[in-house]
Each structure stands twice: as structure tokens, then as C-alpha cells.
Design a protein around this motif. Sequence first.
Motif, short mmCIF file in Angstrom:
data_model
loop_
_atom_site.label_atom_id
_atom_site.label_comp_id
_atom_site.label_asym_id
_atom_site.label_seq_id
_atom_site.Cartn_x
_atom_site.Cartn_y
_atom_site.Cartn_z
N MET A 1 0.83 -1.19 0.00
CA MET A 1 0.00 0.00 0.00
C MET A 1 0.87 1.25 0.00
O MET A 1 1.86 1.33 0.74
N ASN A 2 0.53 2.21 -0.81
CA ASN A 2 1.30 3.45 -0.91
C ASN A 2 0.92 4.39 0.23
O ASN A 2 -0.12 5.02 0.23
N LYS A 3 1.79 4.46 1.22
CA LYS A 3 1.49 5.27 2.40
C LYS A 3 1.74 6.74 2.16
O LYS A 3 1.50 7.57 3.04
N LYS A 4 2.25 7.11 0.98
CA LYS A 4 2.45 8.52 0.69
C LYS A 4 1.11 9.23 0.48
O LYS A 4 1.02 10.43 0.64
N ILE A 5 0.08 8.49 0.09
CA ILE A 5 -1.25 9.07 -0.08
C ILE A 5 -2.05 8.77 1.18
O ILE A 5 -2.33 7.62 1.49
N THR A 6 -2.42 9.82 1.90
CA THR A 6 -3.22 9.66 3.11
C THR A 6 -4.31 10.71 3.12
O THR A 6 -4.04 11.92 3.16
N GLY A 7 -5.54 10.24 3.04
CA GLY A 7 -6.68 11.13 3.15
C GLY A 7 -7.29 11.02 4.53
O GLY A 7 -6.87 10.21 5.36
N ARG A 8 -8.28 11.84 4.80
CA ARG A 8 -8.96 11.78 6.09
C ARG A 8 -10.36 12.34 5.96
O ARG A 8 -10.65 13.18 5.10
N PHE A 9 -11.24 11.84 6.83
CA PHE A 9 -12.55 12.45 7.03
C PHE A 9 -12.61 12.85 8.48
O PHE A 9 -12.31 12.05 9.37
N ALA A 10 -12.97 14.11 8.74
CA ALA A 10 -12.86 14.66 10.10
C ALA A 10 -14.16 15.35 10.49
O ALA A 10 -14.24 16.58 10.51
N GLY A 20 -24.70 16.05 3.11
CA GLY A 20 -23.50 16.78 2.68
C GLY A 20 -22.27 16.23 3.37
O GLY A 20 -21.20 16.09 2.75
N ASN A 21 -22.37 15.93 4.67
CA ASN A 21 -21.26 15.31 5.39
C ASN A 21 -20.92 13.94 4.81
O ASN A 21 -19.75 13.59 4.65
N VAL A 22 -21.96 13.16 4.48
CA VAL A 22 -21.73 11.81 3.97
C VAL A 22 -21.06 11.87 2.60
O VAL A 22 -20.17 11.07 2.29
N ILE A 59 -21.92 8.64 14.47
CA ILE A 59 -21.23 8.89 13.20
C ILE A 59 -20.44 7.66 12.77
O ILE A 59 -20.49 7.24 11.61
N ILE A 60 -19.70 7.08 13.70
CA ILE A 60 -18.90 5.90 13.38
C ILE A 60 -19.80 4.75 12.91
O ILE A 60 -19.49 4.04 11.94
N ASP A 61 -20.93 4.58 13.59
CA ASP A 61 -21.86 3.52 13.20
C ASP A 61 -22.46 3.79 11.83
O ASP A 61 -22.61 2.87 11.01
N ASP A 62 -22.80 5.06 11.55
CA ASP A 62 -23.36 5.42 10.24
C ASP A 62 -22.36 5.14 9.12
O ASP A 62 -22.74 4.63 8.05
N LEU A 63 -21.11 5.48 9.33
CA LEU A 63 -20.10 5.26 8.30
C LEU A 63 -19.87 3.77 8.07
O LEU A 63 -19.68 3.32 6.93
N HIS A 64 -19.90 3.00 9.14
CA HIS A 64 -19.77 1.55 9.01
C HIS A 64 -20.97 0.98 8.24
O HIS A 64 -20.80 0.11 7.37
N TRP A 65 -22.17 1.48 8.55
CA TRP A 65 -23.37 1.03 7.84
C TRP A 65 -23.27 1.33 6.34
O TRP A 65 -23.65 0.52 5.50
N LEU A 66 -22.70 2.48 6.02
CA LEU A 66 -22.57 2.87 4.62
C LEU A 66 -21.59 1.97 3.86
O LEU A 66 -21.71 1.80 2.65
#
Length: 325
Positions: A1-10, A20-22, A59-66
Amino acid sequence: MNKKITGRFAPSPSGRMHLGNVLCALLSWLSARSQNGRCLLRIEDLDQMRCPRSYAALIIDDLHWLGLDWDTIEMPPNIPLLEGISSNICLSAYQSDRTPIYLRYEALLQQKNLLYPCFCSRAELHAANAPHLSDGRVVYSGKCRDLSLPQIRKLSQTRGAATRVRVPDKTIPFLDGCMGAYTENLAQECGDFIIRRSDGVFAYQLAVTVDDGLMGVTEVVRGNDLIGSTARQIWLHQQFGFVPPKFYHIPLLLAPDGRRLSKRDEDLDLGILRTRMTPQQLTGTLAYAAGLLPQYHPVAPHDLIPLFHWDLVKKQNLLLPDLFR
């Protein structure tokens, strides 16, 4: 895995996520995964009164559901820790756990003589004679910038002080991956900005910059209503010795009637939508609205990875299709 690319959702857990958040979570995740990169989940709960852990759990549960998954936070090997910062604290995904880190970076700005106390009230900041831009934003006048020590002591007896950082008369240009070229002059279009509130809570600008830097974030995906924060954060990255990430400011998602989505209105939040749609239906709706699909059909997030490219994402505000009736 290329660890140079790191995104995030905050996300900020001040309520249930709206669509909109989703959409922001989905595009951030797809951008990183389509490049074989990592994607982190960070909970921006600096104001614990407004952001209880119970909302974060939803929020964590919603993202997991998605169907979105997240990588473990790691410290990049090329980023040295300031003295007094524990590496264990750096691995926390909750900003409310990371106050000792922010204190050290606040001290770094103080060592550079960039900080000063500000006693201005909200009414004073928004007074008619305060500098305003055409979009209504207030540029801080610098009223407290050169207070003497006796003045500071006198004002401290009657009111609390926020902490502001002195900005130079400097233009910060950057190329946004979604919105194109953008520039902002810090002194003329922003002014000295707050890095710590009068109640002691660290402000978004400092916390998000420190966290992105220490987590090795290389790209930030968020709504284009936050593009005005970017020049400040790039400048703070430079002050702290970090490499600024690439920014992608996505168009805002509007309700089918053209209204802007808002947590305060509980507008199309996940608590409601999970009773009406499957995860695949919801993902397909968002992918179609954003331009990733030529027509609507249910789809899982993982199935969108080979299709994703930023050239497909629409540049104007996105109208959510009326598929909920």
C-alpha cells in the motif's frame, strides 16, 4: 500500500450527519482508495459541550453502515515530535484527547512572538466600522495587536482573552484539486485569527493543521464553504515545519428544493435515511448527484473505486435528486 497518499474524514460530532457530510466522507474515501492510499477517520470534538462522544459513536456507526472503512492512525517516520509530546496521544482519533499536543504547538508560535491576547467582544468584532469583505466576512482590525502590558493586565481583570496569531501581509496561492487556482492575502482578507478561544478551547485552525501534519495527511477533501480557511492553514503548516496537503473543496450538496443542508434542521440526516434506504441506494444517490455515475443505480462504495476520478466530480453546487418519496 502506498502510504504517501493519506486522506482523512474529520467530522464534528455536534449532531447526526446530513447528506452533505456523507458525500464528503465518500469522496475523501474514494480519492484515497483509488490511489491505493490510506484514509483516516478523525473526530473533531474540541468543544466537548457541543460534541459528546455519544454523537461520535453514531457517526462511526453510520459510516460503518454505509460501507466505509478506515485505517489505523500512525505517526509518519519523517515528522519529529516536539519535546513533551507523547506518541500515544498522537495516535488518538479524538481531538479532545490531543490538548497536550496543541499546547506545545501554541508554545512554538509564542516562541516566534506571533501570539497576543485579544479582549474584543463579538459585538466589537462585528461593529459597523470593522473591515468587511464583499461576502460579509469580517477582517480583524488588529485592535488588540499592540496592547501594552499594563493595558493587558487591566483588561484581564474584567474579561477573558482569546489568543490571536499575527499574520504577515502575504499572499498565499494554492491550486485546489476541485475548484482550481485560489489566492488569499492573509492580512487583507483574513487578519490576525484566533487559535484559542477565551474559554481555553483550541480553535479549529490550529487543531486541524497540527493534526493533519502529525498524521501525515497528504490530501484534504471538504466542502467549498471552507476554502477560506485554507490559506491560514497552509501558513500554519509552514510555521510548524509541515508539508501542506493537497486540498479538494467539493461543491455543496443542496436539498431537492435548493436549500442548503444543515444539521440544525435535521435535514436528511442518517437517522432518517437509514429507515428509508439501503446503503447501496444512498451511495448511488450521492454518486449520481456528484457526477460519478451517468444515471442513478444502487452501488456499494467499493464498487465505485475503479470508476473514481476528480475530473468526473461536478464543480457547481450539487442538487440532490428527489429519490426519497
